[in-house]
Design a protein around this motif. Sequence first.
Motif, mmCIF file in Angstrom:
data_model
loop_
_atom_site.group_PDB
_atom_site.id
_atom_site.type_symbol
_atom_site.label_atom_id
_atom_site.label_comp_id
_atom_site.label_asym_id
_atom_site.label_seq_id
_atom_site.Cartn_x
_atom_site.Cartn_y
_atom_site.Cartn_z
ATOM 1 N N ARG A 146 26.816 -21.712 -6.447
ATOM 2 C CA ARG A 146 26.823 -22.947 -7.220
ATOM 3 C C ARG A 146 25.639 -22.934 -8.172
ATOM 4 N NH1 ARG A 146 28.664 -27.891 -4.953
ATOM 5 N NH2 ARG A 146 30.358 -27.506 -3.524
ATOM 6 N N MET A 147 25.915 -23.184 -9.440
ATOM 7 C CA MET A 147 24.849 -23.181 -10.441
ATOM 8 C C MET A 147 24.500 -24.612 -10.820
ATOM 9 S SD MET A 147 24.870 -19.854 -11.175
ATOM 10 C CE MET A 147 24.548 -19.381 -12.858
ATOM 11 N N GLY A 148 23.205 -24.795 -11.088
ATOM 12 C CA GLY A 148 22.752 -26.045 -11.702
ATOM 13 C C GLY A 148 23.056 -27.304 -10.919
ATOM 14 N N GLU A 149 23.128 -27.221 -9.590
ATOM 15 C CA GLU A 149 23.273 -28.445 -8.826
ATOM 16 C C GLU A 149 21.968 -28.670 -8.072
ATOM 17 O OE1 GLU A 149 27.855 -29.319 -7.830
ATOM 18 O OE2 GLU A 149 27.127 -27.507 -6.921
ATOM 19 N N THR A 150 21.676 -29.913 -7.778
ATOM 20 C CA THR A 150 20.416 -30.209 -7.107
ATOM 21 C C THR A 150 20.451 -29.642 -5.688
ATOM 22 O OG1 THR A 150 21.275 -32.284 -6.258
ATOM 23 C CG2 THR A 150 20.138 -32.370 -8.372
ATOM 24 N N LEU A 151 19.254 -29.405 -5.144
ATOM 25 C CA LEU A 151 19.142 -28.899 -3.783
ATOM 26 C C LEU A 151 19.853 -29.836 -2.815
ATOM 27 C CD1 LEU A 151 15.556 -27.478 -3.273
ATOM 28 C CD2 LEU A 151 17.747 -26.308 -2.957
ATOM 29 N N PHE A 152 19.713 -31.151 -3.090
ATOM 30 C CA PHE A 152 20.321 -32.155 -2.229
ATOM 31 C C PHE A 152 21.832 -32.008 -2.222
ATOM 32 C CE2 PHE A 152 22.172 -36.414 -1.713
ATOM 33 C CZ PHE A 152 21.718 -36.684 -0.429
ATOM 34 N N LYS A 153 22.406 -31.842 -3.424
ATOM 35 C CA LYS A 153 23.864 -31.699 -3.545
ATOM 36 C C LYS A 153 24.331 -30.438 -2.814
ATOM 37 C CE LYS A 153 28.033 -32.368 -5.179
ATOM 38 N NZ LYS A 153 28.848 -33.562 -5.120
ATOM 39 N N LYS A 154 23.576 -29.344 -3.027
ATOM 40 C CA LYS A 154 23.954 -28.082 -2.381
ATOM 41 C C LYS A 154 23.900 -28.208 -0.866
ATOM 42 C CE LYS A 154 22.603 -24.896 -6.016
ATOM 43 N NZ LYS A 154 21.673 -23.868 -6.441
ATOM 44 N N ALA A 155 22.812 -28.839 -0.380
ATOM 45 C CA ALA A 155 22.627 -28.968 1.066
ATOM 46 C C ALA A 155 23.698 -29.866 1.668
ATOM 47 C CB ALA A 155 21.237 -29.514 1.371
ATOM 48 N N THR A 156 23.994 -31.013 0.984
ATOM 49 C CA THR A 156 25.002 -31.921 1.545
ATOM 50 C C THR A 156 26.377 -31.259 1.490
ATOM 51 O OG1 THR A 156 25.029 -33.032 -0.598
ATOM 52 C CG2 THR A 156 23.901 -34.168 1.193
ATOM 53 N N ALA A 157 26.651 -30.520 0.423
ATOM 54 C CA ALA A 157 27.953 -29.860 0.317
ATOM 55 C C ALA A 157 28.112 -28.841 1.442
ATOM 56 C CB ALA A 157 28.107 -29.188 -1.041
ATOM 57 N N LYS A 158 27.039 -28.082 1.670
ATOM 58 C CA LYS A 158 27.076 -27.072 2.717
ATOM 59 C C LYS A 158 27.300 -27.717 4.084
ATOM 60 C CE LYS A 158 24.868 -22.843 3.951
ATOM 61 N NZ LYS A 158 23.935 -21.801 3.770
#
Length: 311
Positions: free
Chosen positions: A123-135
Motif C-alpha cells: 500500500r502506497m501513501g496511506e497513513t501508518l494508522f490506516k495501514k495498521a487498522t487495515a491489517k
Amino acid sequence: MTLSVVVPLYNEEEVILESYTRLKEVLEASRESYELIFVNDGSRDKTWELALGLAAKDPQLKLIGFSRNFGHQTAITAGMDLASGDAVVVIDADLQDPPAVILEMVKKWREGYDVVYGRRVKRMGETLFKKATAKAFYRGVNAMTDVDIPVDAGDFRLLDRKVVDALKSLPERNRYVRGLVSWVGFKQAAVDYVRQERFAGTTKYPLRKMLKLAGDAVTGFSYKPLKISTYLGSALAILCFLFLVFVVIQRLFFPQTIMLSGWASLTAIVLFFNGIMLMMLGIIGEYIGRIYDEAKGRPMYIVAEKVNFDN
Ligand code: UDP
Ligand code: MG
C-alpha cells in the motif's frame, strides 16, 4: 455487453473526472464491449453534477443516484443489481486500484476463472494508522469468521455473471460483499497489485465505518463472538465456584486470615463482572439489531435517479 464496471462514489468531486478518463482509456484498450456504472452514494459535493455532465456526452456511462448515503457496500450491490455485462468489475473511484489491472483480471476470466480478486501486496501513501487498522481488520475478520475470505483483498474484483446472479439471490442487508463472494464459491483466482496513493481527496472510510464493516463481516459470517461469550461465561462461573469453596474452607478452618476485606475489593469485582456482562449483552445486541433489520424488510437502498439505463 461483455464488461460492466461499477464505481461507487461518495464525495469524490476531486477524482471523478480523472477516474472517468483513466477507466475509459483502459476499457477502450480492452476492445471489449462495456458499460461504466457510476453509483453516487448520496454525495454532498459536486460529484453528481459532474457525473451528469459526463453522462450527457457518453451513452456508455450509466448513473445510479441514491436518495442519500447508504454506504459503500450497498453502492456496489446496487451497481451489480443493474449491471448487464457477462462480467462485472468493481473498482474504487479514487484510483487507488489501478484501472490497468482490469485487463489482467479479464485475461484470467477468459482463462476460465469466475472470480478474480485484486490482492494488495503493498500500500502506497496511506497513513501508518490506516495501514495498521487495515491489517488488523483483515486478520481479525479472518480469525473471527468461518468462511475463508482472502486477506488484503478489497472489493476490487471481477465477477462472472454466474457469481453476480448468485449474489443477487442473497437478500441480506448489512452486507459484507467480499464475504458473500467467498461464500458463494466458484473458481477464484487472485491478481496481485500495488495499492496506489489516493489521486486526490481524503478517505471516505473513517474508523467508524471500518468498525461497522468489521461488525457486518463478523456477524454475517460466524457465531464465534456468541460462542466466546458462552465459553468465557462458563469459565468465569467455574472460577467463581472454586473461589466460593476456597472462601468457605478458609472461614471454617482458618478464621483468623482475612481475605478480600472491605468494600474496595467488592466494588472492583462487581464492576468487573458488570463490565463483562454489558459487553456480552452488546455482542448479542449486534446480532439482534441485524435480525431486526432483516425483519423490517426495508429495501437495501433507494434510487432517486437513473441515467442512460434505457438505451
Ligand atoms: N464510498 C461510498 N460510500 C461511502 C464511503 C465510500 O460509495 O459511504 C466509496 C468511495 O467514494 C470510494 C470507495 O467507496 O470510491 C472506497 O472508499 P475510500 O477510497 O474512501 O476508502 P479507502 O480506500 O480509504 O479504504
Ligand atoms: Mg480509497
